[in-house]
Scaffold this active site. Structure first.
Site, PDB file in Angstrom:
ATOM      1  N   GLU A  57       0.816  -1.219   0.000  1.00  0.00           N
ATOM      2  CA  GLU A  57       0.000   0.000   0.000  1.00  0.00           C
ATOM      3  C   GLU A  57       0.845   1.262   0.000  1.00  0.00           C
ATOM      4  O   GLU A  57       0.507   2.251  -0.659  1.00  0.00           O
ATOM      5  CB  GLU A  57      -0.940  -0.014   1.206  1.00  0.00           C
ATOM      6  CG  GLU A  57      -2.083  -1.008   1.101  1.00  0.00           C
ATOM      7  CD  GLU A  57      -1.668  -2.439   1.422  1.00  0.00           C
ATOM      8  OE1 GLU A  57      -2.451  -3.369   1.131  1.00  0.00           O
ATOM      9  OE2 GLU A  57      -0.557  -2.623   1.967  1.00  0.00           O
ATOM     10  N   HIS A 126      -9.112  -6.140  10.291  1.00  0.00           N
ATOM     11  CA  HIS A 126      -9.813  -5.832   9.044  1.00  0.00           C
ATOM     12  C   HIS A 126     -11.156  -5.140   9.282  1.00  0.00           C
ATOM     13  O   HIS A 126     -11.983  -5.091   8.377  1.00  0.00           O
ATOM     14  CB  HIS A 126     -10.060  -7.111   8.239  1.00  0.00           C
ATOM     15  CG  HIS A 126      -8.821  -7.722   7.677  1.00  0.00           C
ATOM     16  ND1 HIS A 126      -7.981  -8.501   8.433  1.00  0.00           N
ATOM     17  CD2 HIS A 126      -8.277  -7.646   6.443  1.00  0.00           C
ATOM     18  CE1 HIS A 126      -6.960  -8.901   7.672  1.00  0.00           C
ATOM     19  NE2 HIS A 126      -7.114  -8.389   6.472  1.00  0.00           N
TER      20      HIS A 126
END
Length: 327
Positions: A57, A126
């Protein structure tokens, strides 16, 4: 046309890519439509416009910032909100600050898309809802659309914006359908009045709107008239609309999917105390997620997150409040 929230994401991405050749999509597994909202994009626009990225990322957002500075309009699909943590430096130091530091000579027209997976047993790493976290970084715009129409229109506006925009979706809304007018413009920075009422104001953030809609028939059956607002835009925040509603009703419950401490709900509360305190007939109440990492177990998960029961309880408290501390 009738679109689900998830389909509205796909339609917004497709139309943005089709309308502007400078728009490119960077994403993890977007070519394979792993998350259900990138179907057909790779087949239509090819690997020069829809770019599958490695699970890095920081590298992806950094590359997208560079591409934006050089004239492209990248959309970065980071899929899950927690993955933004890995790219914090690129988001907060490069995307947010470049235009300011170079006096507007350079801009970073980048849209970072991600979604909340707070339900369904996705566990602590998450499941975060972090729109509030980025409020503290000047230079970023932040949107949390809660309907298919707003997702389509606001995502299109985000991609056209010359500022970096974080678009947070809520997966609890993915299968909700509604009529979507693709010609409708929705300005970033404007709240939406969902219902007129006189007894209290309910301010909803992100996926809380689904819960509030489910709750409304119950409170209306009790003769309670609620002014319901969907924030939609976290930064810039349309506080004037909230203030005008509080002036009318005198009572407010703020519903936020984020953790309670440091939340958008808390920020709105501070603004009300500063600029609309004299209109309050009862203390401000907040229904939000507990300050605990989201558990994997379903029963524990549901007890932590904002819920219809939590919102009902806060409404009850604010409506039953009597001056002098008696309830």
């Amino acid at each position: 046309m009738i679109l689900s929230y998830k389909e509205a994401i796909n339609k917004a991405l497709y139309d943005a890519l089709e309308d502007d050749s400078d728009v490119v999509l960077f994403g993890e597994d977007d070519r394979n439509n792993l998350y259900g909202y990138t179907e057909g994009l790779y087949e239509k626009f090819g690997d020069n416009r829809v770019i599958d990225t490695p699970l890095s990322e920081a590298g992806v957002v950094g590359a997208a910032c560079g591409a934006a500075i050089c004239g492209l309009r990248p959309i970065v699909d980071l899929t899950t909100e927690n993955f933004l943590y890995v790219a914090m430096d690129q988001i907060c130091s490069i995307a947010a600050k470049t235009a300011y530091m170079y006096d507007g000579v350079y801009s970073v027209p980048i849209t970072i898309f991600s979604s909340s997976m707070s339900v369904g047993g996705n566990a602590a790493q998450h499941s975060d809802r972090i729109h509030s976290l980025f409020m503290n970084i000047p230079g970023l715009k932040i949107i949390c659309p809660a309907t298919a129409q707003d997702m389509y229109s606001m995502l299109r506006e985000a991609i056209k914006d010359n500022n970096p925009v974080l678009c947070f979706a809520d997966r609890t809304l993915f299968w909700m359908n509604e009529e979507v007018n693709i010609q409708k413009k929705v300005e970033i920075g404007k709240a939406k009045k969902m219902r007129d009422g006189t007894d209290l104001t309910i301010v909803s953030v992100s996926g809380c709107m689904r819960i509030v809609k489910e709750l409304l028939p119950e409170i209306e059956a009790l003769g309670i008239s609620a002014d319901v607002l969907d924030v939609r835009s976290v930064v810039p925040l349309d506080f004037n609309t909230i203030k005008e509603s509080v002036k009318k009703t005198g009572r407010i419950v703020i519903c936020d999917t984020a953790n309670r401490t440091g939340s958008l709900a808390g920020h709105i509360s501070s603004l009300i105390v500063q600029d609309a305190f004299e209109y309050l007939k009862a203390p401000i109440r907040i229904a939000s997620c507990e300050d605990i990492p989201i558990p994997y177990a379903k029963k524990l998960e549901s007890s932590i997150l904002v819920s219809k029961e939590k919102i009902k309880n806060e409404i009850k408290i604010v409506l039953n409040y009597k001056a002098g501390g008696k309830k």
